[in-house]
Design an enzyme around this catalytic site. Structure first.
Site, PDB file in Angstrom:
ATOM      1  N   GLU A  72       0.814  -1.206   0.000  1.00  0.00           N
ATOM      2  CA  GLU A  72       0.000   0.000   0.000  1.00  0.00           C
ATOM      3  C   GLU A  72       0.854   1.266   0.000  1.00  0.00           C
ATOM      4  OE1 GLU A  72      -4.149  -1.330   2.039  1.00  0.00           O
ATOM      5  OE2 GLU A  72      -2.581  -0.787   3.453  1.00  0.00           O
ATOM      6  N   ASP A  94      -8.331  -9.007   3.939  1.00  0.00           N
ATOM      7  CA  ASP A  94      -8.143  -7.929   4.914  1.00  0.00           C
ATOM      8  C   ASP A  94      -9.243  -7.880   5.957  1.00  0.00           C
ATOM      9  OD1 ASP A  94      -7.048  -5.777   6.184  1.00  0.00           O
ATOM     10  OD2 ASP A  94      -7.786  -4.298   4.757  1.00  0.00           O
ATOM     11  N   GLU A 137     -13.001  -2.706  11.778  1.00  0.00           N
ATOM     12  CA  GLU A 137     -12.921  -1.918  10.545  1.00  0.00           C
ATOM     13  C   GLU A 137     -14.016  -2.290   9.553  1.00  0.00           C
ATOM     14  OE1 GLU A 137      -9.129  -2.220   8.608  1.00  0.00           O
ATOM     15  OE2 GLU A 137      -9.806  -1.199   6.816  1.00  0.00           O
TER      16      GLU A 137
END
Lengths: 720, 720
Positions: free
Chosen positions: A311, A385, A413
């Site tokens: 990332e 993820d 998240e």
């Protein structure tokens, strides 16, 4: 005769009531977590009070034994209404702390073998004919864990007359990862800003950090990474290291080591070098000097966590070097001091267009055996993820020559941020208990380094902790912090037992309270899976936040940013083909597992669309069509939230008004949003499948355009 | 006989102690502000307890009277150990709430004339031969303020047998300005993030907002602007207005109206229009519709605060229209609903290179008399920007046909953020008491609209409130919130009396506690002026933060961003010439004031360099040279902080350990940073003046390069 005494006593009572009143106004705001030490029912308290009247410390006690004794005093004062006195002469009712080598261990029948440095024994025993409760351990750290173990035992309303309990962790590094930025923002944080007040540190040492340490020690966490894996190099400058050292000072008496996320390009950004190439001797020297500087100030510094070449983060790949070369260079800097490198395998390349789920394995598996001894590779539970459900990561078991650390996400998240109840004990348990198909066994076995001698082992959890008064944004989110610690300590603990422990300490040890709370916890994560991403779907959230539904999103620059990339729904069917006919990601698993996941007939329904693209009329194991089953699971998710709400209402007599009302409000939010996820998803998938809803299924409350039109600016916890 | 009772009582005591223990652990964390209601000394409590045994509400009480009674119960339970009962039958010791029109008012000798809608009377009286304490007011809002007034009186340990107290505000709008962004960041906030949890609103209504309302009502604040003057148009969208309405619902029972900062270009950004030109009828319609939508949901909405054509904000100037045209367009939208426009005169043009101090006057004074009746022009206390000391703003008194609202800054943007003690009561008092030289009189007179009938009047304070546990980042910062409210209510209150009130309620009504705390408060702001910006210097902070010293900074793009622009020091002298020989900013004042400030001989030392550029050997009124006097003031600032520290140590017996330790730590920080400011400034000015230090003055601890090299990334409260 009696009157003056009563008058005096009444005056005292008034004075105490007065002291009580204002404090009570904010007493049940969740700050005390599972360490409330609420008074036990008098019958239970009376039964154990005589056995817990005194504490006898080990000879020459250090600071860790001192905080253990203080915690026992605090806990017993709360639970049985009387703090034990400290004694140096054995008396009945003594809590006797015994360290390795103490001759009284044998007399008490306590055997410390196999406990390691951190394990403990709790045992009702007789020493010199005096009935005592022994906390035995090789080290003071073990005594601290044993003290918390005793308090946990009592907090469940349990008796102690026949106590005989042994406990030791199977994993060495039990670490929180804080994704906290230096400006106080917490990436993926939904509980306020960072606990670390970098501006006021090192001068102001917030007493709250001691409470943070107590909470972590109580569940066996022994390390914490203070800053975001998307790291700023500034944390390694002298100004910040002073601040880090102050935090380390506060956590040290609780056996918690401090670690830092290290930015791979720090030698350039703060070191004045032209390169961060790991084979450049100047770079190695810079890191060695940096490590020396850190250890001069923090002798027990834990080490570095590194996110590299993922990332957009810098890494050894920028210089054509491997992850092993990068990790080992840092490891050499830390090795003289006993520090470790936790090197993340979450690589998410900006250029590789292949199946995102395959990247980590492809990059790391070939490096097996090439990492230094003080490197541990940190692998997320699944290959994408932290989705509500993913199959276990194919690296587990596939790198037998390399210590692998499991990375779990405690913060939600992708599971409803702060408001939705989603107990992750069951998610963590699911991955830990999964058989990898490799000789090493289950994921838990791999993580425990089974059969590999005493090599490095560890579990990391991305923290859900912020400066909100209740630490985690909601009372029920505290359960995930708790469950992480307990499972990191002992992966064999059943998630429902952990749930009961937590419920008893957090609300009440009464069965009428524990039962509904445990039921809520145990059904909650599957409810979220059902209303968000059933049947192995994943990554369906709308753009710019990881909160609400956006299965229709397909316009983002990179293919794997789009929900459509993950579900691949069209008029014919739905799902990501990772079998041999597709990306062949299944080939990254051990042969037996690959075979099972490679065939829709043997793939469990709950992972079906992760591995297969199937027609809408495909039959699930239940006999229903994929289309009907998909809708049914969305509906089941919504229904389960209603059931959670019903169960919560039953807890009213056992929960203070403040926490009860907030949780009830959050359950209302969850109910509305479960319905939103369900309706938006059904509306979208129906627009793609062009199939009628199954009989009895309610049409979405709005049309698809409505759901597409919703925007949620300023969502908390953003990553930028 | 007595034993069983004592046993029972002992058991009760144990139970209460148990309840007390864990709560007490966090009881003195500053959360309760000046509303601690700590127990009075028993002698004092005993003296007043019989007179405060019951509350009698007015007939048909509404929600405001209900919260007044609840506050009295809470406060008296705390202070005298017994909450009054609610009674409907008059009895001795009743607190009798009487509203306008009640025949008992006359009997009690209470005269409500002149009190307005918010004033109150507190009076020991006899009604039907029963001794009572009357709270009399025209409205329930007055009764609420009277209840808080009574509690404030008692909290200072005062008797009530001869109570006879009248109080009424002279200013109608007493408003906090929150510079809170929708992402939770508070611009110039040093106490955590915003109190408004926009993400969870309107569903979750944090009980803390009720405590916020209580605190504000206790000091007479009756309005609050929720969002930053650097506004986002999103706050005016339906999604956010629902959230705003939820906050308004929570504040309403405390008489606090909600206002919003309106972004002038909102019609374009969220209204779909092509223009925000105030003379465009479509724009006017859009604002009228927006106002209608707001009032449909929030019937008592206060109105808009606007920052226009300043620091890059959009405004009527973008279309060649005046501030009056812009303000009146909004005012017409609000007028049908009774709303007001607070239009800021803080204009800080991006193109005007003239003396920054002259801009507001130049733009606004010519508009005098051209604003609608429901517009009030909001003027900062000084013409630059909340410096430790500025002369009063020349607009005060210069716009007799226009209501002017005073804008004060409670948050310490330029006065040491959260840690430095700087009591602003003295700063606020200084500006309020200043004679403008105009017929209107003092700034306080101007703000009170003296002699102007009942036109709009108001005072605004930029809040220092965030979600930190202690609300304001430190205990002493709470005093600034308190002082703002008290002075907004009654500008004639002496700052030292307010300091004593606050000290008594916050720490202890004992004289030994009040005296040192008041001494600290009263000397603190001048200490900050001395060590930061003595003799009328201003704006000397380093780049990217408004915290530490940077008098050397001269390289920023626009001249007036640079400290060198403000101090203009060179080998010959120092100061900004605003006399007729310079920018002639003095000409913006009334003639007498202009004459006084125009001549160094008649300009007070403490504003000297604001108005004059003078040689280093210029003689101050004290006889010392400017150079020696400058150094002496820096040294005095440092010495005063040491004295504050000494005074604080004397309060130890009267202050709980938690707040005492935190304040002591903050004083250490302040001492270090006072020295830093002093040393960096002295090093720099010496490098410019090339003069030797006066005899006895210590050389700076480091050389100038050291101070220049310091950087402070991630400073809190940034504006971007």
């Amino acid at each position: 005769m009696a009157r003056p005494i009563i008058t005096r006593v009444r005056r005292l009572l008034i004075a105490m009531a007065v002291l009580l009143l204002p404090a009570a106004a904010s007493a049940e705001d969740g700050f005390r977590l599972w360490l409330r030490y609420a008074p036990l029912a008098e019958a239970e308290a009376a039964a154990i009070r005589p056995a817990l009247t005194a504490i006898m410390l080990p000879p020459e006690p250090g600071p860790v034994a001192a905080v253990a004794a203080a915690e026992l005093e605090r806990g017993l004062a709360g639970m049985v209404g009387r703090a034990p006195i400290r004694t140096t002469r054995l008396q009945a009712g003594t809590i006797l702390m015994l360290r390795e080598g103490d001759p009284r261990l044998r007399e008490a029948g306590v055997d410390l073998r196999g406990l390691g440095d951190e394990g403990f024994v709790l045992r009702s025993a007789s020493v010199g004919s005096v009935p005592v409760t022994v906390i035995g351990a090789r080290t003071e750290q073990g005594l601290l864990y044993g003290s918390f173990g005793l308090l946990r035992h009592l907090g469940q309303g349990r008796a102690i007359d026949v106590l005989d309990l042994r406990s030791a962790p199977k994993v060495r590094l039990r670490v929180l990862n804080h994704w906290d930025n230096l400006d106080g923002h917490v990436e993926r944080g939904y509980a306020g800003d960072s606990l670390w007040d970098w501006w006021l540190l090192p001068d102001w040492r917030d007493p709250r950090l001691t409470d943070y340490a107590r909470a972590n020690a109580s569940i066996g966490i022994n390390g914490t990474v203070l800053n975001n894996v998307n790291a700023s190099a500034e944390i390694l400058t002298p100004r910040y290291l002073e601040k880090v050292a102050a935090i380390a000072d506060m956590l040290r008496p609780y056996g918690i080591k401090v670690y830092l996320s290290a930015r791979f390009s720090a030698p350039i950004e703060i070191g004045g070098l032209q390169s961060a190439d790991p084979v450049d001797p100047a770079v190695g020297r810079w890191w060695a000097q940096t490590a020396n500087r850190i250890y001069a100030r923090i002798p027990d510094f834990g080490g570095f966590l590194v996110k590299a070449n993922s990332e957009g983060q810098p890494g050894p790949g920028d210089y054509g070097r491997s992850h092993a070369e990068g990790a080992n260079m840092l490891a050499r800097a830390l090795a003289p001091h006993g520090g470790v490198v936790m090197w993340r395998a979450f690589v998410y390349s900006e250029t590789d267009a292949a199946d995102r789920a395959k990247q980590a394995y492809a990059e790391f598996q070939p490096l097996d055996g090439r990492f230094d001894d003080n490197v541990i590779v940190q692998v997320k539970n699944g290959a994408i993820d932290f989705q509500p459900r993913e199959p276990f990561h194919p690296l587990f078991g596939a790198m037998p020559q390399t210590p692998l650390m499991l990375e779990l996400q405690i913060t939600k998240e992708y599971l409803g941020f702060a408001t939705h109840i989603a107990y992750l004990g069951t998610l963590f348990e699911e991955v830990l208990d999964t058989d990898t198909g490799h000789p090493a066994g289950t994921v838990a076995d791999v993580v425990a380094g089974s059969g590999q001698g005493d090599r490095l082992t560890g579990i990391a959890g991305v923290a859900n902790i912020g400066d909100d008064r209740d630490w985690s944004g909601s009372t029920f989110n505290q359960a995930n912090w708790y469950a992480f610690g307990r499972l990191a300590w002992d992966a064999a603990l059943p998630a429902d037992e952990i749930a009961r422990e937590w419920a008893a300490q957090t609300f009440s040890p009464r069965a009428e309270a524990i039962a509904p709370v445990t039921d809520i916890l145990m059904m909650s994560r599957e409810a979220v899976v059902d209303y968000m991403t059933p049947l192995g779907l994943a990554h369906l959230m709308a753009t710019d936040h990881h909160y609400g539904p956006g299965p229709w999103v397909g316009d983002l620059a990179r293919p794997e940013w789009n929900p459509t990339y993950y579900h691949r729904a069209d008029r014919e069917g739905i799902g990501f083909d990772r079998s041999v006919t597709g990306s062949n990601a299944v080939s990254q698993y051990a042969p037996a597992v690959a075979r099972r996941f490679g065939d829709p007939a043997t793939t469990p329904d709950n992972l079906l669309l992760w591995f297969h693209h199937l027609p809408w009329d495909h039959r699930l194991s239940t006999g229903e069509t994929l289309w009907a089953g998909l809708i049914a699971r969305y509906d089941r998710g919504v229904a389960r939230v209603a059931e959670m709400d019903r169960l919560w209402s039953r807890t009213r007599p056992f929960v203070d008004a403040e926490r009860h009302a907030k949780t009830a409000t959050f359950l209302d939010i969850q109910a509305n949003e479960a319905r939103w996820w369900r309706d938006a998803s059904v509306a979208y998938f129906q627009s793609v499948s062009e199939l009628p809803l199954p009989p009895g299924a309610a049409p979405p409350a709005h049309n698809l355009d409505h759901y597409k039109s919703l925007t949620f600016p300023h969502a908390p916890g953003r990553g930028d």
